[in-house]
Design a protein around this motif. Structure first.
Motif, PDB file in Angstrom:
ATOM      1  N   VAL A  65      17.530  33.732 -38.450  1.00  0.00           N
ATOM      2  CA  VAL A  65      17.852  35.070 -38.980  1.00  0.00           C
ATOM      3  C   VAL A  65      17.063  35.288 -40.253  1.00  0.00           C
ATOM      4  O   VAL A  65      17.069  34.450 -41.148  1.00  0.00           O
ATOM      5  CB  VAL A  65      19.344  35.182 -39.247  1.00  0.00           C
ATOM      6  CG1 VAL A  65      19.649  36.517 -39.878  1.00  0.00           C
ATOM      7  CG2 VAL A  65      20.118  35.016 -37.958  1.00  0.00           C
TER       8      VAL A  65
ATOM      9  N   CYS B 108      22.352  40.676 -37.982  1.00  0.00           N
ATOM     10  CA  CYS B 108      21.542  40.956 -36.798  1.00  0.00           C
ATOM     11  C   CYS B 108      22.128  42.114 -35.996  1.00  0.00           C
ATOM     12  O   CYS B 108      23.344  42.322 -35.993  1.00  0.00           O
ATOM     13  CB  CYS B 108      21.473  39.715 -35.902  1.00  0.00           C
ATOM     14  SG  CYS B 108      20.767  38.262 -36.691  1.00  0.00           S
TER      15      CYS B 108
ATOM     16  N   THR C   1      16.004  41.609 -34.960  1.00  0.00           N
ATOM     17  CA  THR C   1      17.002  40.617 -35.369  1.00  0.00           C
ATOM     18  C   THR C   1      17.925  40.221 -34.221  1.00  0.00           C
ATOM     19  O   THR C   1      18.457  39.108 -34.209  1.00  0.00           O
ATOM     20  CB  THR C   1      17.856  41.167 -36.523  1.00  0.00           C
ATOM     21  OG1 THR C   1      18.498  42.389 -36.109  1.00  0.00           O
ATOM     22  CG2 THR C   1      17.004  41.439 -37.750  1.00  0.00           C
ATOM     23  N   GLY C   2      18.121  41.125 -33.271  1.00  0.00           N
ATOM     24  CA  GLY C   2      19.075  40.855 -32.199  1.00  0.00           C
ATOM     25  C   GLY C   2      18.507  40.061 -31.038  1.00  0.00           C
ATOM     26  O   GLY C   2      19.180  39.163 -30.499  1.00  0.00           O
TER      27      GLY C   2
END
Length: 467
Positions: A466, A256, A147-148
């Motif tokens: 996201v 995230c 997610t990051g």
């Protein structure tokens, strides 16, 4: 008079910044729900192999192995590095057995100095395009990088601020459970009602990329004064450096780059941590001063609001005591004395002030419970007392920031042994690879790391939205 005091208490409890940034966060959320028009463009972002994980630790033998294991779920074992900053326990040995490359820094330099030494010793800026700074008590969730990393799709992003959530392995004591639950409320409110709005593209006003679990591009690290002298913590200063030197934008999204952290379970450790964080903020503001630009205006407004709110909240309990005594004196004292006491009680009504404080604080609790999907508990009505204590600690830190500079050395709070992954997702995740012995070395104080020589972009086609 009564209405003015109630409004003042309400504003001090919730905060103007909370209302402004919360509104911007809602607008951003609505905007992100709209479908994108036009041709889809492939997003180029980094892979897990491109990320180095650097953990600065001081006497963290109880938790370092689990943190290393959590890091190894994200990146290859040879990407995980530990700097033991003058530890007197078995931090280095446990980190090495867990599979990290670890070395002992002697003498200790504080967290910022340990980070700088680790960058140099392991030549991280030369070898990796991204750096994940991880605290020794932090456990990134298995989807942290999934997610990051897409947040780096925008080429102007210099850092991704990780989202903090308190570890679900609750302390055994009632005080510990109260403190960690209150800390979780703080995380939710500040990250959803402040940071999410501040990270909007048109704002770029995020004031801190927290050092507990955040990502930096390594090609900017040589331009950041990581271990600036006189500061108690490094993460506020590193973020201010990004803004001051125009190194890029800070990205943040509450869904995230999530990591769990083991928050203090005793009032002593909690107070020391809050005071240290507050001191770091005020020291950083003092070091950089205020400049032109939206970010600096935002910091200035927040700093002023923090001082005013802290003074109001710190004065609430004495005000309640005075008002209660005046109300009792108006009934019990004869003659002129009773009249004066009654007049004071009328000017300082206990009921409306207490109701405003408790109700507006409860609104924050309800919001946090809704986000976290945790039912409200009766003991959460004790949160206002912790707000008052936070205000006192903030004012003490402000006064301390005007005095002698800090040396950066640290003392870790009492840790709870990490028995394994705390959240359900992590329990179901594959276990770490078989531990291999890390390189346990010793290093003496050295200079700064060399400048980053390359920025390697590893591309793959994916949707950067996201999930």
């Amino acid at each position: 008079m009564t209405a003015s005091l109630v409004v003042l208490v309400a504003v001090a409890t919730v905060g103007v910044s909370t209302l402004v940034w919360g509104f911007i966060a809602v607008v951003r959320l609505i905007a992100e729900q709209r479908p994108a028009h036009g041709l889809l463009q492939p997003s180029m972002f980094y892979r897990a192999d491109d990320v180095a994980v650097l953990i600065a630790a001081h006497n963290e033998g109880l938790v370092i192995a689990e943190t290393v294991a959590a890091a190894r779920r994200l990146v290859p074992a040879h990407n995980v590095f530990v700097v033991s900053d003058g530890s007197t326990d078995d931090t280095v040995a446990r980190a090495s057995v867990a599979g990290a490359r670890a070395f002992a820094l002697v003498p200790n330099r504080g967290k910022a100095g340990a980070i700088r030494a680790g960058l140099e010793h392991f030549r991280i800026p030369e070898r990796f395009p991204l750096l994940l700074l991880l605290d020794a008590d932090s456990r990134p969730r298995p989807d942290y990088l999934r997610t990051g990393l897409p947040l780096f799709t925008d080429d102007g992003i210099a850092a991704v601020a990780g989202r903090a959530t308190t570890a679900s392995d609750a302390p055994a004591t009632r005080t510990g459970r109260l403190l960690t639950a209150y800390r979780e409320r703080t995380y939710v409110c500040t990250q959803y009602l402040h940071k999410f709005g501040q990270a909007a593209r048109g704002a770029d006003a995020v004031a801190i990329v927290p050092g507990f679990a955040s990502l930096y591009r390594t090609d900017i690290l040589d331009r950041i004064d990581i271990d600036a002298p006189g500061l108690s913590i490094e993460d506020f200063n590193m973020t201010f450096e990004v803004h001051a030197k125009g190194l890029g934008r800070v990205a943040f999204h509450p869904e995230c780059a999530i990591a769990e952290t083991q928050d203090p379970a005793t009032l002593r450790d909690y107070s020391a941590q809050v005071r240290r964080w507050s001191l770091g903020f005020w020291q950083t503001v003092r070091r950089h001063g205020l400049r032109r630009g939206f970010f600096w205006a935002s910091v200035g407004v927040f700093a002023l609001e923090t001082v005013v709110s802290s003074v109001v909240l710190a004065a609430i309990l004495p005000l309640f005591v005075i008002a209660a005594l005046a109300a009792a004196g108006g009934v019990l004292l004869p003659g002129a004395a009773g009249g004066v006491a009654a007049a004071v009680a009328a000017a300082l009504p206990v009921g409306p002030l207490a109701l405003a404080f408790v109700l507006f604080d409860a609104a924050l609790t309800v919001f946090a419970c809704a986000i976290s999907r945790v039912p409200p508990r009766w003991w959460m009505l004790g949160y206002p007392l912790l707000r008052v204590w936070d205000a006192v600690l903030c004012l003490r830190a402000l006064a301390a920031s005007l005095g002698r500079p800090s040396d950066g050395r640290w003392r870790s709070p009492d840790r709870r042994p990490a028995d394994g992954p705390a959240d359900g997702v992590m329990r179901g995740a594959p276990g770490p690879p078989t531990p291999t012995a890390g390189a346990a070395d010793a290093v003496s104080p050295g200079g700064r790391p060399p400048a980053a020589t390359r920025r390697r972009r590893a591309g793959s086609t994916a949707d950067a939205r996201v999930r």
